[in-house]
Design an enzyme around this catalytic site. Structure first.
Site, PDB file in Angstrom:
ATOM      1  N   ASP A 149      -7.083 -11.165  47.993  1.00  0.00           N
ATOM      2  CA  ASP A 149      -5.645  -9.929  47.672  1.00  0.00           C
ATOM      3  C   ASP A 149      -6.351  -8.541  46.707  1.00  0.00           C
ATOM      4  OD1 ASP A 149      -3.211  -8.201  48.621  1.00  0.00           O
ATOM      5  OD2 ASP A 149      -2.678  -9.887  46.990  1.00  0.00           O
TER       6      ASP A 149
ATOM      7  N   ASP B 111      -4.046  -5.628  45.355  1.00  0.00           N
ATOM      8  CA  ASP B 111      -3.146  -5.204  44.808  1.00  0.00           C
ATOM      9  C   ASP B 111      -2.772  -6.225  43.699  1.00  0.00           C
ATOM     10  OD1 ASP B 111      -1.898  -3.432  42.934  1.00  0.00           O
ATOM     11  OD2 ASP B 111      -1.340  -2.423  44.121  1.00  0.00           O
TER      12      ASP B 111
END
Ligand SMILES: [Mg+2]
Length: 264
Positions: A12, A14
């Site tokens: 992932d 952010d």
């Protein structure tokens, strides 16, 4: 070391590799360390608005060189899902990243002005910061008439620059669900299509999902029976972890990505 147990690392973005425009400490070294061991990586995001080359450029700006081919967005995964199901045309609520991905997959974009009177195989919904009532209405009319309702992601909100939550794709999806009573099929995390597409992109058969959110990254990995690592550099906290049902807990918890190089 944890890193030795897997051949594909699905990141992932952010809260894991950067926070907005700021690099997360130790993230760049960790990605480099994984690459140095000959392992595969993919960078995945629920954000459908940003094109893969923009994602790769943003990663480079925080010190993580990434090939465009290593980036899986919910827009790309949506386009792939539609193409696999033989969808020829779609009415789209979304920004350039989504419309470009669909066009590149050979899907015809149904024009908004005539949409309510025309036919679309699918209605595809992502974040659209230029959305009007007319387009929301057209989408709902098409879904009610039987077009397949697909959402690039169902994120309730996204953080604006000052940290305040603004309506995300999920808020737009909810408006159409409320109108029609039809539930969307969702591509983004915690649903499987984006995670599967990211693994296809990386290659390999022993993936580790690495994320900062229990409700998307970790839950999505658990649903697929894949191992996961929660890093505490983003949204979810140790306190959140205590509240999490045991079936949805990560395999590993680490203060940051340096944890990949620990023995457990
Ligand atoms: Mg995140």
């Amino acid at each position: 070391m944890i890193v030795d147990r897997y051949d594909a690392f699905l990141f992932d973005l952010d809260g894991v590799l950067y926070r907005g425009s700021e690099p997360v400490p130790r993230a760049a070294e960790a990605v480099q360390g994984i690459r140095g061991r000959g392992k595969r990586v993919a960078f995945m995001t629920n954000n459908s608005a940003r094109a893969p080359d923009e994602v790769a450029a943003h990663l480079a700006s925080v010190g993580i060189p990434a090939a465009v081919e290593e980036v899986e967005t919910s827009a790309l995964a949506t386009a792939r899902l539609l193409a696999e199901r033989g969808v020829g045309s779609a009415f789209v609520i979304g920004e350039k990243g989504l419309t470009t991905a669909l066009r590149d997959a050979g899907i015809a974009i149904v024009d908004g002005a005539s949409a309510a009177r025309s036919v679309a195989d699918a209605v595809v919904v992502g974040l659209d910061r230029g959305l009007t009532y007319d387009r929301l209405r057209d989408a709902a009319v098409l879904v009610a008439a039987g077009s397949w309702f697909v959402a690039s992601n169902a994120d309730a909100s996204f953080p604006a620059e000052d940290g305040v939550a603004w309506p995300g794709a999920g808020a737009i999806v909810a408006a159409i669900e409320t109108t029609t009573g039809v539930r969307a099929d969702v591509v983004g995390k915690p649903h499987a299509p984006l995670l599967r597409a990211a693994l296809d992109r990386a290659g390999g058969g022993a993936p580790l999902v690495i994320g900062d959110r229990l409700d998307t990254d970790i839950k999505g990995a658990a649903a697929l029976g894949w191992d996961s690592m929660l890093v505490l550099t983003g949204i979810s906290t140790r306190e959140d972890l205590r509240q999490q049902p045991s079936s949805l807990r990560p395999t590993y918890v680490a203060d940051d990505l340096g944890g990949l190089f620990a023995d457990r």
